[in-house]
Design an enzyme around this catalytic site. Structure first.
Site, PDB file in Angstrom:
ATOM      1  N   THR A  35       0.835  -1.202   0.000  1.00 32.37           N
ATOM      2  CA  THR A  35       0.000   0.000   0.000  1.00 32.37           C
ATOM      3  C   THR A  35       0.868   1.250   0.000  1.00 32.37           C
ATOM      4  O   THR A  35       1.947   1.281   0.617  1.00 32.37           O
ATOM      5  CB  THR A  35      -0.940   0.021   1.232  1.00 32.37           C
ATOM      6  OG1 THR A  35      -1.554   1.310   1.336  1.00 32.37           O
ATOM      7  CG2 THR A  35      -0.212  -0.257   2.534  1.00 32.37           C
ATOM      8  N   SER A  67      -1.743   3.807  10.070  1.00 34.67           N
ATOM      9  CA  SER A  67      -2.694   2.970  10.816  1.00 34.67           C
ATOM     10  C   SER A  67      -1.989   1.661  11.116  1.00 34.67           C
ATOM     11  O   SER A  67      -0.936   1.359  10.525  1.00 34.67           O
ATOM     12  CB  SER A  67      -3.959   2.676   9.996  1.00 34.67           C
ATOM     13  OG  SER A  67      -3.717   1.618   9.074  1.00 34.67           O
ATOM     14  N   TYR A 102      -3.098  -1.327  10.365  1.00 32.88           N
ATOM     15  CA  TYR A 102      -3.184  -2.128   9.124  1.00 32.88           C
ATOM     16  C   TYR A 102      -2.011  -1.784   8.202  1.00 32.88           C
ATOM     17  O   TYR A 102      -1.325  -2.669   7.688  1.00 32.88           O
ATOM     18  CB  TYR A 102      -4.527  -1.867   8.421  1.00 32.88           C
ATOM     19  CG  TYR A 102      -4.426  -1.972   6.919  1.00 32.88           C
ATOM     20  CD1 TYR A 102      -4.368  -3.212   6.296  1.00 32.88           C
ATOM     21  CD2 TYR A 102      -4.338  -0.819   6.123  1.00 32.88           C
ATOM     22  CE1 TYR A 102      -4.213  -3.310   4.920  1.00 32.88           C
ATOM     23  CE2 TYR A 102      -4.194  -0.913   4.760  1.00 32.88           C
ATOM     24  CZ  TYR A 102      -4.136  -2.157   4.161  1.00 32.88           C
ATOM     25  OH  TYR A 102      -3.971  -2.238   2.807  1.00 32.88           O
ATOM     26  N   HIS A 103      -1.774  -0.485   7.971  1.00 30.34           N
ATOM     27  CA  HIS A 103      -0.685  -0.082   7.078  1.00 30.34           C
ATOM     28  C   HIS A 103       0.661  -0.553   7.628  1.00 30.34           C
ATOM     29  O   HIS A 103       1.567  -0.896   6.882  1.00 30.34           O
ATOM     30  CB  HIS A 103      -0.674   1.443   6.892  1.00 30.34           C
ATOM     31  CG  HIS A 103      -1.826   1.968   6.065  1.00 30.34           C
ATOM     32  ND1 HIS A 103      -2.951   2.519   6.612  1.00 30.34           N
ATOM     33  CD2 HIS A 103      -2.013   2.028   4.727  1.00 30.34           C
ATOM     34  CE1 HIS A 103      -3.793   2.892   5.651  1.00 30.34           C
ATOM     35  NE2 HIS A 103      -3.245   2.613   4.495  1.00 30.34           N
ATOM     36  N   LYS A 163       1.588  -3.966   6.611  1.00 29.21           N
ATOM     37  CA  LYS A 163       2.098  -4.028   5.228  1.00 29.21           C
ATOM     38  C   LYS A 163       3.589  -3.672   5.196  1.00 29.21           C
ATOM     39  O   LYS A 163       4.343  -4.218   4.397  1.00 29.21           O
ATOM     40  CB  LYS A 163       1.305  -3.080   4.323  1.00 29.21           C
ATOM     41  CG  LYS A 163      -0.168  -3.443   4.190  1.00 29.21           C
ATOM     42  CD  LYS A 163      -0.406  -4.292   2.958  1.00 29.21           C
ATOM     43  CE  LYS A 163      -1.868  -4.598   2.761  1.00 29.21           C
ATOM     44  NZ  LYS A 163      -2.141  -5.403   1.579  1.00 29.21           N
ATOM     45  N   THR A 205     -18.711  13.327   3.436  1.00 29.59           N
ATOM     46  CA  THR A 205     -18.003  13.396   4.728  1.00 29.59           C
ATOM     47  C   THR A 205     -16.508  13.657   4.539  1.00 29.59           C
ATOM     48  O   THR A 205     -15.692  12.734   4.558  1.00 29.59           O
ATOM     49  CB  THR A 205     -18.181  12.073   5.504  1.00 29.59           C
ATOM     50  OG1 THR A 205     -17.769  10.997   4.632  1.00 29.59           O
ATOM     51  CG2 THR A 205     -19.612  11.846   5.945  1.00 29.59           C
TER      52      THR A 205
END
Ligand code: USQ
Length: 382
Positions: free
Chosen positions: A144, A179, A181-182, A185, A253
């Site tokens: 990512t 984050s 999650y990142h 990676k 948003t």
């Protein structure tokens, strides 16, 4: 080629499986439905219901004549990974089998732990299965752009030459994920690089930006072949969310100032990039890194585009800045290099007004399925 797709049920996995099969490759798609379970547990199901992987493969065969072998297996379990690799003897492995949501990984201890365990275990098992069973196979791993964060210098394609006290060397470009999650990676990349150095694996790591879209040539053949299209705060990426918000009549948003810049790409271009990488493999002992994006936008620019195209279709689209649930820079420099995949032949589909209008029309056709309570952010970074 014999192609093994890990995470073949996902937003990217399923259309990739159809794309490779339609191009004449021999495809096996594996999944354990982790994403579906998280979606159910967090009330984040896609806009358009998607049949099971086996049902979709069956339907795809009926409408296209192309086969996709399906395996339901938990690839974080070593025995299951090894069995799948032994049965399919792949020449290329496309590795998407990760918990892909940044917000989910920031929800709490259980979710962070699950993201760490799944993502790292699958990558580790994949590396070992390749080393032991198919050492010449090419691993195409989905990384990512979020691995790099938003540094105040240009983002190179994976590697940077550094001069220090009169000497130079080449290093992985510095990473600073936003984050957990990142962060998994980043750890994947380090693990792959270690085994590339030690065992001469062939690896391509694709640093992808947020993807948008719900249509690919194969998905157009039957609505049930549509990839998961999420608009919730857990799995929905920002463009897909804005499209649904525009149709639902809810203000778009924008998180905070809206100056956050990222590199975006159309789902159809993900398919092109992954196939180009697979059909032009990395060399033995090479960790090849591509930045996988086609255009850079700020969140405000995306919102303006969706508003303009929506108004062209007669929608009343409003934009509203809301408190940012994430910890991220809201105004920053962002200049990634992304020429590697173009050099291999990528022909981008850009986010034109026509492209946005086309996606909006598909969402309008499913307007009655929108669940407004899934739209506002439910996860805060801190
Ligand atoms: N954002 C808004 N409003 C929203 C949703 C998002 O302003 O309603 C902002 C976010 O704060 C962020 C940007 O839009 O600055 C992108 O957010 P996103 O949710 O589209 O993307 P992200 O959470 O970063 O993750 C997605 C995919 C992930 C992939 C990543 C690439 O879910 O799997 O790795 O895009 S990247 O963003 O380049 O790291």
């Amino acid at each position: 080629m014999r192609v093994l797709i890990l995470g073949g049920d996902g937003y990217l996995g399923w259309p990739t499986a159809m794309d490779f099969a339609a191009a004449g490759h021999e495809v096996t798609a594996v999944d354990n439905y982790l994403r579906r379970r998280i979606a159910e547990a967090t009330d984040s199901e896609p806009l358009i219901a998607t049949p099971s992987l086996s049902e979709r493969a069956h339907l795809f065969k009926a409408v296209s004549g192309h086969s996709i072998e399906v395996r339901i297996a938990d690839l974080s379990v070593p025995e299951e990974m090894f069995e799948v690799v032994r049965e399919s003897m792949p020449e290329v492995i496309i590795h998407y089998a990760e918990q892909p949501s940044a917000p989910y990984s920031m929800r709490g201890f259980k979710e962070a732990r699950e993201t760490l365990r799944n993502n790292l275990d699958v990558t580790f098992n994949c590396i070992w299965a390749v080393m032991e069973i198919v050492p010449d196979a090419h691993i195409v791993k989905l990384g990512t752009m979020g691995e790099y964060g938003t540094p105040n210098i240009d983002i190179e394609e994976g590697w940077i030459d550094i001069e220090h006290k009169g000497r130079t060397d080449r290093f992985l470009f510095p990473r600073a994920a936003g984050s957990f999650y990142h962060t998994t990676k980043v750890l994947d990349t380090d693990m792959l690089w270690f085994y590339v150095r030690l065992h001469g694996l062939r690896v391509t790591d694709l640093m992808q930006g947020p993807v948008y879209g719900l249509s690919t040539p194969q998905a157009e053949m039957d609505p049930k072949l549509c990839p998961h299209f999420n608009y919730d705060d857990i799995f929905g990426t920002v463009v897909n969310r804005f499209l649904v918000q525009a149709v639902a009549g809810m203000p778009l948003t924008v998180y905070g100032e809206g100056g956050q810049k990222r590199g975006y790409l159309n789902l159809q271009d993900t398919l092109q990039c992954v196939r180009l990488a697979a059909e032009n493999p990395a060399r033995e002992g090479e960790l090849r890194i591509f930045n996988q994006l086609t255009e850079v936008f700020s969140v405000n620019e995306l919102a303006e585009r969706v508003k303009r195209a929506g108004e062209g279709l007669g929608l009343d689209v409003k934009i509203k800045s809301i408190p940012n649930p994430r910890k991220e820079l809201e105004e920053h420099y962002y200049n990634p290099v992304f020429s590697g995949l173009t050099d291999l032949g990528l022909e981008p589909h850009y986010l034109t007004d026509d492209m946005v209008a086309d996606m909006l029309e598909k969402v309008i056709a499913n307007k009655e399925r929108i669940r407004p309570e899934r739209i506002m952010p439910r996860v805060k970074w801190s």
